[in-house]
Design a protein around this motif. Structure first.
Motif, PDB file in Angstrom:
ATOM      1  N   ASP A  92      44.843  37.227  51.216  1.00 33.25           N
ATOM      2  CA  ASP A  92      44.759  36.124  50.241  1.00 33.25           C
ATOM      3  C   ASP A  92      44.491  36.658  48.835  1.00 33.25           C
ATOM      4  OD1 ASP A  92      45.192  34.189  52.180  1.00 33.25           O
ATOM      5  OD2 ASP A  92      43.060  33.996  52.627  1.00 33.25           O
ATOM      6  N   LEU A  93      45.293  37.603  48.402  1.00 30.49           N
ATOM      7  CA  LEU A  93      45.062  38.244  47.114  1.00 30.49           C
ATOM      8  C   LEU A  93      45.862  37.628  45.969  1.00 30.49           C
ATOM      9  CD1 LEU A  93      44.944  41.977  48.225  1.00 30.49           C
ATOM     10  CD2 LEU A  93      43.036  40.430  47.807  1.00 30.49           C
ATOM     11  N   ASN A  94      46.811  36.800  46.266  1.00 30.01           N
ATOM     12  CA  ASN A  94      47.645  36.218  45.210  1.00 30.01           C
ATOM     13  C   ASN A  94      47.285  34.754  45.004  1.00 30.01           C
ATOM     14  OD1 ASN A  94      49.248  38.525  44.562  1.00 30.01           O
ATOM     15  ND2 ASN A  94      50.132  38.313  46.592  1.00 30.01           N
ATOM     16  N   ILE A  95      46.196  34.517  44.288  1.00 32.70           N
ATOM     17  CA  ILE A  95      45.681  33.175  44.046  1.00 32.70           C
ATOM     18  C   ILE A  95      46.089  32.747  42.638  1.00 32.70           C
ATOM     19  CG2 ILE A  95      43.585  31.775  43.908  1.00 32.70           C
ATOM     20  CD1 ILE A  95      42.326  34.009  45.752  1.00 32.70           C
ATOM     21  N   LYS A  96      46.750  31.632  42.534  1.00 34.00           N
ATOM     22  CA  LYS A  96      47.232  31.160  41.230  1.00 34.00           C
ATOM     23  C   LYS A  96      46.071  30.768  40.331  1.00 34.00           C
ATOM     24  CE  LYS A  96      51.713  29.657  42.825  1.00 34.00           C
ATOM     25  NZ  LYS A  96      52.733  28.630  42.840  1.00 34.00           N
ATOM     26  N   GLY A  97      46.193  31.115  39.051  1.00 31.46           N
ATOM     27  CA  GLY A  97      45.237  30.674  38.058  1.00 31.46           C
ATOM     28  C   GLY A  97      44.057  31.597  37.823  1.00 31.46           C
ATOM     29  N   VAL A  98      43.971  32.705  38.565  1.00 35.03           N
ATOM     30  CA  VAL A  98      42.867  33.653  38.376  1.00 35.03           C
ATOM     31  C   VAL A  98      43.427  35.078  38.314  1.00 35.03           C
ATOM     32  CG1 VAL A  98      41.173  32.203  39.563  1.00 35.03           C
ATOM     33  CG2 VAL A  98      42.424  33.914  40.847  1.00 35.03           C
ATOM     34  N   LEU A  99      42.649  35.983  37.774  1.00 37.22           N
ATOM     35  CA  LEU A  99      43.040  37.389  37.778  1.00 37.22           C
ATOM     36  C   LEU A  99      42.827  37.922  39.186  1.00 37.22           C
ATOM     37  CD1 LEU A  99      43.975  39.936  36.299  1.00 37.22           C
ATOM     38  CD2 LEU A  99      41.578  40.396  35.773  1.00 37.22           C
ATOM     39  N   THR A 100      43.908  38.285  39.845  1.00 41.02           N
ATOM     40  CA  THR A 100      43.837  38.742  41.228  1.00 41.02           C
ATOM     41  C   THR A 100      43.626  40.249  41.305  1.00 41.02           C
ATOM     42  OG1 THR A 100      46.212  39.097  41.351  1.00 41.02           O
ATOM     43  CG2 THR A 100      45.410  36.896  41.924  1.00 41.02           C
ATOM     44  N   PHE A 101      43.168  40.734  42.459  1.00 40.41           N
ATOM     45  CA  PHE A 101      43.026  42.179  42.654  1.00 40.41           C
ATOM     46  C   PHE A 101      44.344  42.913  42.392  1.00 40.41           C
ATOM     47  CE2 PHE A 101      38.952  41.551  44.743  1.00 40.41           C
ATOM     48  CZ  PHE A 101      38.290  42.734  44.463  1.00 40.41           C
ATOM     49  N   PRO A 102      45.470  42.481  42.973  1.00 40.45           N
ATOM     50  CA  PRO A 102      46.712  43.216  42.722  1.00 40.45           C
ATOM     51  C   PRO A 102      47.046  43.335  41.239  1.00 40.45           C
ATOM     52  CG  PRO A 102      47.009  41.726  44.566  1.00 40.45           C
ATOM     53  CD  PRO A 102      45.673  41.406  43.952  1.00 40.45           C
ATOM     54  N   LYS A 103      46.886  42.238  40.501  1.00 38.53           N
ATOM     55  CA  LYS A 103      47.199  42.277  39.071  1.00 38.53           C
ATOM     56  C   LYS A 103      46.157  43.088  38.309  1.00 38.53           C
ATOM     57  CE  LYS A 103      48.839  39.334  35.404  1.00 38.53           C
ATOM     58  NZ  LYS A 103      49.173  37.968  35.002  1.00 38.53           N
ATOM     59  N   GLY A 104      44.896  42.905  38.661  1.00 42.61           N
ATOM     60  CA  GLY A 104      43.814  43.588  37.959  1.00 42.61           C
ATOM     61  C   GLY A 104      43.861  45.105  38.097  1.00 42.61           C
ATOM     62  N   ILE A 105      44.268  45.586  39.259  1.00 42.85           N
ATOM     63  CA  ILE A 105      44.308  47.037  39.456  1.00 42.85           C
ATOM     64  C   ILE A 105      45.723  47.597  39.431  1.00 42.85           C
ATOM     65  CG2 ILE A 105      42.138  47.090  40.692  1.00 42.85           C
ATOM     66  CD1 ILE A 105      43.713  47.370  43.280  1.00 42.85           C
ATOM     67  N   GLY A 106      46.701  46.707  39.295  1.00 40.46           N
ATOM     68  CA  GLY A 106      48.085  47.160  39.140  1.00 40.46           C
ATOM     69  C   GLY A 106      48.664  47.824  40.376  1.00 40.46           C
ATOM     70  N   ILE A 107      48.495  47.196  41.552  1.00 40.21           N
ATOM     71  CA  ILE A 107      49.069  47.820  42.742  1.00 40.21           C
ATOM     72  C   ILE A 107      50.581  47.724  42.701  1.00 40.21           C
ATOM     73  CG2 ILE A 107      47.025  47.365  44.142  1.00 40.21           C
ATOM     74  CD1 ILE A 107      48.603  45.239  45.634  1.00 40.21           C
ATOM     75  N   LYS A 108      51.197  48.674  43.355  1.00 44.33           N
ATOM     76  CA  LYS A 108      52.658  48.751  43.410  1.00 44.33           C
ATOM     77  C   LYS A 108      53.130  48.325  44.790  1.00 44.33           C
ATOM     78  CE  LYS A 108      52.489  52.627  40.226  1.00 44.33           C
ATOM     79  NZ  LYS A 108      51.204  53.291  40.293  1.00 44.33           N
ATOM     80  N   ALA A 109      54.412  48.089  44.932  1.00 43.38           N
ATOM     81  CA  ALA A 109      54.988  47.708  46.224  1.00 43.38           C
ATOM     82  C   ALA A 109      54.601  48.743  47.276  1.00 43.38           C
ATOM     83  CB  ALA A 109      56.508  47.605  46.109  1.00 43.38           C
ATOM     84  N   GLY A 110      54.183  48.278  48.425  1.00 44.77           N
ATOM     85  CA  GLY A 110      53.809  49.173  49.520  1.00 44.77           C
ATOM     86  C   GLY A 110      52.356  49.612  49.502  1.00 44.77           C
ATOM     87  N   GLU A 111      51.609  49.295  48.434  1.00 41.32           N
ATOM     88  CA  GLU A 111      50.196  49.655  48.360  1.00 41.32           C
ATOM     89  C   GLU A 111      49.344  48.522  48.914  1.00 41.32           C
ATOM     90  OE1 GLU A 111      49.854  52.689  44.618  1.00 41.32           O
ATOM     91  OE2 GLU A 111      49.661  50.555  44.172  1.00 41.32           O
ATOM     92  N   ALA A 112      48.137  48.859  49.323  1.00 37.23           N
ATOM     93  CA  ALA A 112      47.194  47.867  49.845  1.00 37.23           C
ATOM     94  C   ALA A 112      45.879  47.991  49.090  1.00 37.23           C
ATOM     95  CB  ALA A 112      46.957  48.104  51.332  1.00 37.23           C
ATOM     96  N   VAL A 113      45.133  46.905  49.042  1.00 43.80           N
ATOM     97  CA  VAL A 113      43.802  46.902  48.443  1.00 43.80           C
ATOM     98  C   VAL A 113      42.783  47.074  49.566  1.00 43.80           C
ATOM     99  CG1 VAL A 113      42.091  45.553  47.188  1.00 43.80           C
ATOM    100  CG2 VAL A 113      44.504  45.396  46.556  1.00 43.80           C
ATOM    101  N   ILE A 114      41.910  48.059  49.437  1.00 43.01           N
ATOM    102  CA  ILE A 114      40.810  48.260  50.378  1.00 43.01           C
ATOM    103  C   ILE A 114      39.526  48.114  49.582  1.00 43.01           C
ATOM    104  CG2 ILE A 114      39.699  49.845  51.992  1.00 43.01           C
ATOM    105  CD1 ILE A 114      42.512  48.967  52.869  1.00 43.01           C
ATOM    106  N   PHE A 115      38.626  47.287  50.073  1.00 47.44           N
ATOM    107  CA  PHE A 115      37.365  47.013  49.396  1.00 47.44           C
ATOM    108  C   PHE A 115      36.241  47.397  50.343  1.00 47.44           C
ATOM    109  CE2 PHE A 115      33.830  44.229  48.219  1.00 47.44           C
ATOM    110  CZ  PHE A 115      33.794  44.418  46.849  1.00 47.44           C
ATOM    111  N   ALA A 116      35.305  48.187  49.861  1.00 45.22           N
ATOM    112  CA  ALA A 116      34.182  48.605  50.700  1.00 45.22           C
ATOM    113  C   ALA A 116      32.914  48.637  49.865  1.00 45.22           C
ATOM    114  CB  ALA A 116      34.459  49.989  51.281  1.00 45.22           C
ATOM    115  N   PHE A 117      31.789  48.359  50.520  1.00 45.26           N
ATOM    116  CA  PHE A 117      30.516  48.504  49.834  1.00 45.26           C
ATOM    117  C   PHE A 117      29.426  48.828  50.833  1.00 45.26           C
ATOM    118  CE2 PHE A 117      30.774  43.990  50.781  1.00 45.26           C
ATOM    119  CZ  PHE A 117      29.490  43.629  51.151  1.00 45.26           C
ATOM    120  N   ILE A 118      28.379  49.417  50.333  1.00 49.48           N
ATOM    121  CA  ILE A 118      27.237  49.833  51.136  1.00 49.48           C
ATOM    122  C   ILE A 118      26.008  49.142  50.560  1.00 49.48           C
ATOM    123  CG2 ILE A 118      25.783  51.786  51.795  1.00 49.48           C
ATOM    124  CD1 ILE A 118      28.281  53.570  51.329  1.00 49.48           C
TER     125      ILE A 118
END
Length: 83
Positions: free
Chosen positions: A11-37
């Motif tokens: 659910d990364l392409n949400i209209k009306g907000v800055l999304t992870f893909p747009k914010g970090i400039g992912i390219k076709a075939g890339e994935a966003v991985i989010f981790a925290f400790i």
């Protein structure tokens, strides 16, 4: 460390907000991985980080990573809401 959380983007392409893909400039075939400790305190975090950096396995890491490490983001946060 109390908890380590990681997840792959969904659910990364949400209209009306800055999304992870747009914010970090992912390219076709890339994935966003989010981790925290989560750690007990800043002092605990510092002790854990020191142990990680002293681990000899870091020296054995491959020279070619399966991702672009220059695009990794780091930061420290304090919880404002704890449910």
């Amino acid at each position: 460390m109390r908890n380590f959380f990681r997840s792959a983007g969904a659910d990364l392409n949400i209209k009306g907000v800055l999304t992870f893909p747009k914010g970090i400039g992912i390219k076709a075939g890339e994935a966003v991985i989010f981790a925290f400790i989560t750690c007990k305190s800043h002092a605990h975090r510092d002790r854990v980080n020191a142990k990680v950096m002293a681990d000899p396995r870091l020296g054995a890491m491959p020279q070619s990573m399966p991702f672009d490490p220059k695009r990794m983001m780091y930061g420290g946060f304090e919880a404002k809401v704890d449910l």
